[in-house]
Design a protein around this motif. Sequence first.
Motif, short mmCIF file in Angstrom:
data_model
loop_
_atom_site.label_atom_id
_atom_site.label_comp_id
_atom_site.label_asym_id
_atom_site.label_seq_id
_atom_site.Cartn_x
_atom_site.Cartn_y
_atom_site.Cartn_z
N GLN A 1 40.44 32.88 27.83
CA GLN A 1 40.71 34.18 28.45
C GLN A 1 41.55 35.08 27.55
O GLN A 1 41.19 36.24 27.28
N LYS B 1 31.86 31.88 31.38
CA LYS B 1 32.09 32.81 32.48
C LYS B 1 33.48 33.44 32.38
O LYS B 1 33.66 34.63 32.64
N ILE B 2 34.46 32.64 31.99
CA ILE B 2 35.81 33.17 31.81
C ILE B 2 35.82 34.22 30.70
O ILE B 2 36.46 35.27 30.81
N LYS C 1 35.17 41.99 30.34
CA LYS C 1 35.11 43.13 31.25
C LYS C 1 36.50 43.72 31.47
O LYS C 1 36.70 44.94 31.39
N GLN C 2 37.46 42.85 31.75
CA GLN C 2 38.82 43.31 32.07
C GLN C 2 39.45 44.06 30.90
O GLN C 2 40.16 45.05 31.09
N HIS D 1 28.41 44.37 43.94
CA HIS D 1 29.83 44.66 43.79
C HIS D 1 30.09 46.16 43.87
O HIS D 1 31.06 46.61 44.52
N GLY E 1 33.34 36.12 29.83
CA GLY E 1 32.70 37.33 30.35
C GLY E 1 33.64 38.16 31.20
O GLY E 1 33.70 39.39 31.06
N GLU E 2 34.39 37.51 32.07
CA GLU E 2 35.33 38.24 32.92
C GLU E 2 36.45 38.87 32.08
O GLU E 2 36.87 39.99 32.34
N ALA E 3 36.93 38.13 31.08
CA ALA E 3 37.99 38.67 30.23
C ALA E 3 37.49 39.86 29.41
O ALA E 3 38.22 40.82 29.18
N ASP F 1 26.25 42.70 40.11
CA ASP F 1 26.98 43.94 39.79
C ASP F 1 26.62 45.05 40.78
O ASP F 1 27.49 45.82 41.20
#
Length: 242
Positions: free
Chosen positions: A93, A129-130, A136-137, A23, A132-134, A20
């Motif tokens: 997701q 992991k998917i 965040k989004q 990034h 986690g990304e979802a 992070d």
Amino acid sequence: MPRFFTGPISGGRHLITGPDAVHIAKSLRMRPGEALTLCDGQGMDYRCVIQELSPDGVEATILEQIPNRSEPSVWVTLYQGIPKSDKMDLIVQKAVELGVSEVVPVLTSRCVSRPDPRAMAKKVDRWSKIAGEAAKQSGRGRIPAVLPALDFKDAVAHAKDGERKLLFLYEGGGVPFREAVCPADVRYALFVGPEGGFAQEEADGVRTAGGAIATLGPRILRTETAPLAALAALMFATGNMD
């Protein structure tokens, strides 16, 4: 405003490290004085401003602590019959975006996809992991867990142990979904079958366990469509889409 999940946060400053921090500094090219939001993963958001960027990470000053507004008032565990191909990626997701609390992959009698334990562990890691990304989004306050896969009987027992209301989507008929949802219930177990749906004995097992056999209407939905339609309907019925 950029948003990142962290661990527990205390005090007036927080050091962001790892991917992070990279990034923030390299991809976003943020600078001291710019604002971002941190989330502790337990439903609390922190409005921050970057104080300093260094090789050790990004130090942020906390300006305000506020409860996350994206978490639903109900806890929904999706027990999803494992589908073929990469359909589970989409299911995880979109379920996270819609407000699911956790996902349990389930091996039912009609599952065509039956990975061995090592392959299944890799799949669960990817789905996590998917998720986690979802999270965040979509601005979630928590990252929904993707739990290890269970066979059908163990999944029903798991749902009952958690004192969840069982909602079993069955193409063989049942009560209208809206009638199976009660505003007084705050914990739900949503069962969705793989391609080919559930077997009759599986429906009978849920009925014996006290679950509600429900239908989303006269149209037969694909395995990747049914959980998303049901989650949207459940969130609407419980006031979480206002």
